[in-house]
Design a protein around this motif. Structure first.
Motif, PDB file in Angstrom:
ATOM      1  N   ASN A  54       0.820  12.411   4.814  1.00  0.00           N
ATOM      2  CA  ASN A  54      -0.254  12.133   3.856  1.00  0.00           C
ATOM      3  C   ASN A  54      -0.624  13.385   3.067  1.00  0.00           C
ATOM      4  OD1 ASN A  54      -0.715   9.319   4.761  1.00  0.00           O
ATOM      5  ND2 ASN A  54      -1.404  10.316   6.649  1.00  0.00           N
TER       6      ASN A  54
ATOM      7  N   ALA B 183       1.434   3.820  -5.321  1.00  0.00           N
ATOM      8  CA  ALA B 183       0.352   3.050  -4.711  1.00  0.00           C
ATOM      9  C   ALA B 183      -0.123   1.941  -5.646  1.00  0.00           C
ATOM     10  CB  ALA B 183      -0.808   3.980  -4.361  1.00  0.00           C
TER      11      ALA B 183
ATOM     12  N   ARG C 118      -5.457  -0.035  -7.463  1.00  0.00           N
ATOM     13  CA  ARG C 118      -6.778   0.197  -6.847  1.00  0.00           C
ATOM     14  C   ARG C 118      -6.826   1.495  -6.041  1.00  0.00           C
ATOM     15  NH1 ARG C 118      -4.317  -3.844  -3.827  1.00  0.00           N
ATOM     16  NH2 ARG C 118      -3.899  -3.286  -1.635  1.00  0.00           N
ATOM     17  N   ASP C 119      -5.632   1.986  -5.635  1.00  0.00           N
ATOM     18  CA  ASP C 119      -5.572   3.211  -4.837  1.00  0.00           C
ATOM     19  C   ASP C 119      -5.160   4.426  -5.661  1.00  0.00           C
ATOM     20  OD1 ASP C 119      -6.249   1.776  -2.566  1.00  0.00           O
ATOM     21  OD2 ASP C 119      -4.165   1.363  -2.032  1.00  0.00           O
ATOM     22  N   ALA C 120      -5.161   4.286  -6.991  1.00  0.00           N
ATOM     23  CA  ALA C 120      -4.812   5.430  -7.837  1.00  0.00           C
ATOM     24  C   ALA C 120      -5.836   6.546  -7.656  1.00  0.00           C
ATOM     25  CB  ALA C 120      -4.757   4.999  -9.305  1.00  0.00           C
TER      26      ALA C 120
ATOM     27  N   HIS D 265      -0.738   7.861  -9.906  1.00  0.00           N
ATOM     28  CA  HIS D 265      -0.384   6.668  -9.127  1.00  0.00           C
ATOM     29  C   HIS D 265       0.338   6.969  -7.817  1.00  0.00           C
ATOM     30  CE1 HIS D 265      -1.865   3.726 -11.997  1.00  0.00           C
ATOM     31  NE2 HIS D 265      -1.458   4.551 -12.949  1.00  0.00           N
TER      32      HIS D 265
ATOM     33  N   ARG E 127       3.401   9.178   3.468  1.00  0.00           N
ATOM     34  CA  ARG E 127       2.302   8.406   4.018  1.00  0.00           C
ATOM     35  C   ARG E 127       2.767   7.098   4.659  1.00  0.00           C
ATOM     36  NH1 ARG E 127       1.627   7.284  -1.642  1.00  0.00           N
ATOM     37  NH2 ARG E 127       1.361   5.035  -2.017  1.00  0.00           N
TER      38      ARG E 127
ATOM     39  N   ALA F 144      -8.724   8.872  -8.030  1.00  0.00           N
ATOM     40  CA  ALA F 144     -10.024   8.664  -8.665  1.00  0.00           C
ATOM     41  C   ALA F 144     -10.305   9.758  -9.697  1.00  0.00           C
ATOM     42  CB  ALA F 144     -11.122   8.652  -7.607  1.00  0.00           C
TER      43      ALA F 144
ATOM     44  N   SER G 252     -11.547  13.065  -8.535  1.00  0.00           N
ATOM     45  CA  SER G 252     -10.647  13.928  -7.774  1.00  0.00           C
ATOM     46  C   SER G 252     -10.145  15.093  -8.622  1.00  0.00           C
ATOM     47  CB  SER G 252      -9.456  13.122  -7.256  1.00  0.00           C
ATOM     48  OG  SER G 252      -9.861  12.156  -6.325  1.00  0.00           O
TER      49      SER G 252
ATOM     50  N   GLU H 148       0.824  -1.205   0.000  1.00  0.00           N
ATOM     51  CA  GLU H 148       0.000   0.000   0.000  1.00  0.00           C
ATOM     52  C   GLU H 148       0.863   1.262   0.000  1.00  0.00           C
ATOM     53  OE1 GLU H 148      -2.191  -3.355   0.739  1.00  0.00           O
ATOM     54  OE2 GLU H 148      -0.540  -2.670   2.018  1.00  0.00           O
TER      55      GLU H 148
ATOM     56  N   PRO I  35      -1.042   9.056  -4.905  1.00  0.00           N
ATOM     57  CA  PRO I  35      -2.134   9.919  -4.424  1.00  0.00           C
ATOM     58  C   PRO I  35      -1.693  10.889  -3.339  1.00  0.00           C
ATOM     59  CG  PRO I  35      -2.387   7.675  -3.600  1.00  0.00           C
ATOM     60  CD  PRO I  35      -1.286   7.636  -4.618  1.00  0.00           C
ATOM     61  N   SER I  36      -0.660  10.523  -2.565  1.00  0.00           N
ATOM     62  CA  SER I  36      -0.128  11.412  -1.535  1.00  0.00           C
ATOM     63  C   SER I  36       1.273  10.953  -1.196  1.00  0.00           C
ATOM     64  CB  SER I  36      -1.016  11.408  -0.284  1.00  0.00           C
ATOM     65  OG  SER I  36      -1.049  10.116   0.300  1.00  0.00           O
TER      66      SER I  36
END
Length: 568
Positions: free
Chosen positions: A382, A498, A501-503, A329, A335, A505, A508, A238, A331-332
């Motif tokens: 984050n 990431a 699945r966590d790319a 890819h 983290r 959205a 956004s 993750e 997102p932050s």
């Protein structure tokens, strides 16, 4: 950027690869490193020995080499032993920026590198060499008299140790071989390094060896980059799908997987970057990349990376003409549980306790937010990046340049725009500083801070003395009249990738400017954020036409039903 040599005869190329593999392989196999990461840089001798590979894991067992049995009284003595076999290694290292800390940017002609560049963190290296050069790949660089041509000054162990090795700040990159008080008179002691043990257990580079310097730039873990900190040594998928160990479901990468070396020249550079790489993937392991950077996302994934069968795959691949892969890819950043500095105000440094002693203030999470030596800090975790157009070209504000103190001084400027075919929208960390400048000469100043003497700010808290000493070391004038100016520095975000699945959205970015990640970034039309009268009119006409068609069709069905009903 890596400089590549023309492709030679096959046998020569394979011989080179074999030699390089032997040199870097040491006593650790790829399988061992993927499933059993090296111990941390400050691991004990017992931990190193416990993790040392057994017989048969390499074609060379360095623990048996007579030249490495020691004892060694200095790091340079170890280097002499290394060079007795690896005869060209030091020459290769000495031609790299890891050694010179100096680089001429081919895009701008500027002379850059850690040796002369400014930043918004510790500000500058010169006059502080004995402290900063603990992260140099050499021994003994404490002032401008350092001999860059002495091969024995190259530090082989700093990149190739597997534990039990540490270069403390304040020793100019030297390694303690006896118990040493540091700083002198402080009552604080550091233990000696067993150089013979470390030399007998060398291996390939690891995230721990690279990270011992690259994680800790700016004075602490995760301070500068935001996407580079020690959490990557124990990454989960993750946090980073590449750096996470295979046993944890990741790819098991080390830094060198992407930042490939060719004669110790490392691919990838923050100073001269590759912003766009519109090509297919490279053949990994090939020593010639046709001038391409082996450390880009596209070098593995290609410029059309989305392969899954989907109606949206073409649309996703079209995004690569405007967006860097990292924009979706990552997102932050910061983290992994380690905060990164987002602001540093030097103007408040120097406040002391009522007893005249330096102080520190911490927040509820234990982060230092004020230090008498350095001033106020602002930290965060984050963090959602800022986004800028970037074509890979960066210019830097150097000490010789005049500044306008009424405006924010940009320490670096990322170039590019929507009409530039080489530019992409990139995620960045936007760091805000406040640092000293000369009010008369309108130049940024480098303070002398870290090396203990009567002019060092960390030991006397006297700005005029510290700035005068720094000006003399850097060769700029100092009027004696100083102030503090707001600065800004951008850092590209390219690690902490990431899972898919966590790319980021779609919504956004495709939303109102106040809520969109891209804000009001110009040069790209974002449905959901942007509006054009004729496009909106055509869109509404299409919607109304569709609704009208449905209603007419429904009405016709009803009429037909009624007509047939009457007939029956």
């Amino acid at each position: 950027m890596t400089q590549h040599k023309p492709r030679g005869h096959c046998s020569r190329r394979y011989a080179y690869r074999f030699t390089l593999a032997l040199m870097l392989g040491g006593v650790v196999t790829a399988a061992t490193w993927a499933t059993d990461p090296s111990p941390p840089a400050d691991a004990s001798a017992q931990e190193v020995l416990a993790r040392a590979p057994g017989p048969g894991s390499s074609t060379a067992d360095h623990s048996k080499f007579k030249a490495l049995q020691g004892p060694f009284n200095s790091g340079s003595e170890v280097t002499r032993a290394c060079l007795s076999c690896h005869t060209e290694a030091a020459k290769q290292v000495m031609s790299t920026r890891h050694w010179t800390w100096e680089y001429t940017n081919p895009d701008t002609g500027q002379t850059l590198g850690k040796k002369t560049m400014l930043n918004s963190f510790c500000i500058g290296d010169r006059s502080n060499e004995a402290f900063c050069q603990s992260c140099h790949v050499g021994y003994g660089w404490k002032d401008d008299k350092f001999d860059f041509h002495d091969e024995t000054k190259v530090d082989c162990l700093v990149c190739h140790h597997t534990g039990g090795y540490k270069k403390p700040a304040g020793m100019a990159g030297e390694v303690p071989t006896e118990r040493t008080e540091l700083p002198a008179g402080s009552g604080k002691f550091i233990d000696p390094v067993d150089l013979a043990m470390v030399a007998r257990h060398i291996g390939k580079t690891s995230t721990a060896t690279c990270g011992s310097c690259h994680y800790n730039g700016g004075g602490g873990d995760g301070v500068k980059h935001g996407d580079l900190d020690s959490s990557l040594d124990r990454a989960t998928p993750e946090l980073d799908v590449h750096m996470a160990a295979k046993a944890r479901g990741g790819a098991g990468f080390t830094c060198a997987t992407c930042h490939q070396a060719d004669g110790h020249q490392i691919a990838g550079s923050r100073i001269s970057m590759t912003a766009a790489d519109p090509h297919g993937p490279l053949l990994r392991g090939d020593t010639v990349h046709a001038g391409r950077n082996a450390a880009t996302c596209q070098s593995c994934h290609g410029d059309k990376p989305h392969k899954q069968p989907s109606l949206s795959v073409g649309l996703l691949n079209n995004h690569t003409s405007k967006l860097a892969c990292q924009s979706c890819h990552i997102p932050s950043f910061a983290r992994g549980g380690i905060a990164t500095k987002m602001g540093w105000d030097w103007s408040t440094a120097g406040r002391l306790s009522p007893q005249g002693q330096p102080i520190q203030v911490k927040d509820d999470q234990g982060h230092v937010i004020y230090d008498s030596k350095k001033g106020d800090f602002r930290l965060d975790e984050n963090v959602v990046p800022d986004y800028v157009w970037f074509n890979g070209k960066v210019t830097y504000t150097t000490q010789e340049e005049k500044i306008d103190p009424t405006r924010v001084v940009k320490i670096n400027t990322f170039h590019g725009g929507p009409d530039d075919p080489e530019a992409r929208i990139w995620p960045v960390k936007r760091f805000e500083g406040r640092q000293p400048y000369d009010k008369q000469h309108l130049q940024l100043l480098v303070p002398h801070t870290a090396t203990p003497d009567d002019t060092a700010f960390w030991f006397n808290f006297d700005w005029p003395k510290a700035l005068k000493a720094g000006a003399e070391a850097t060769g700029v004038p100092f009027s004696g009249d100083h102030g503090f100016v707001k600065t800004e520095m951008l850092w590209p975000i390219t690690h902490m990738v990431a899972p898919a699945r966590d790319a980021v959205a779609c919504a956004s970015c495709h939303t109102s400017a106040a809520r969109s990640r891209l804000g009001d970034l110009p040069g790209v039309y974002l449905p959901g954020r942007d509006h054009h009268p004729w496009i909106d009119r055509l869109g509404w006409l299409a919607v109304l036409g569709a609704v009208a068609g449905v209603l007419i069709h429904a009405l016709a069905r009803v009429m037909n039903h009624l007509r047939h009903g009457k007939g029956h």
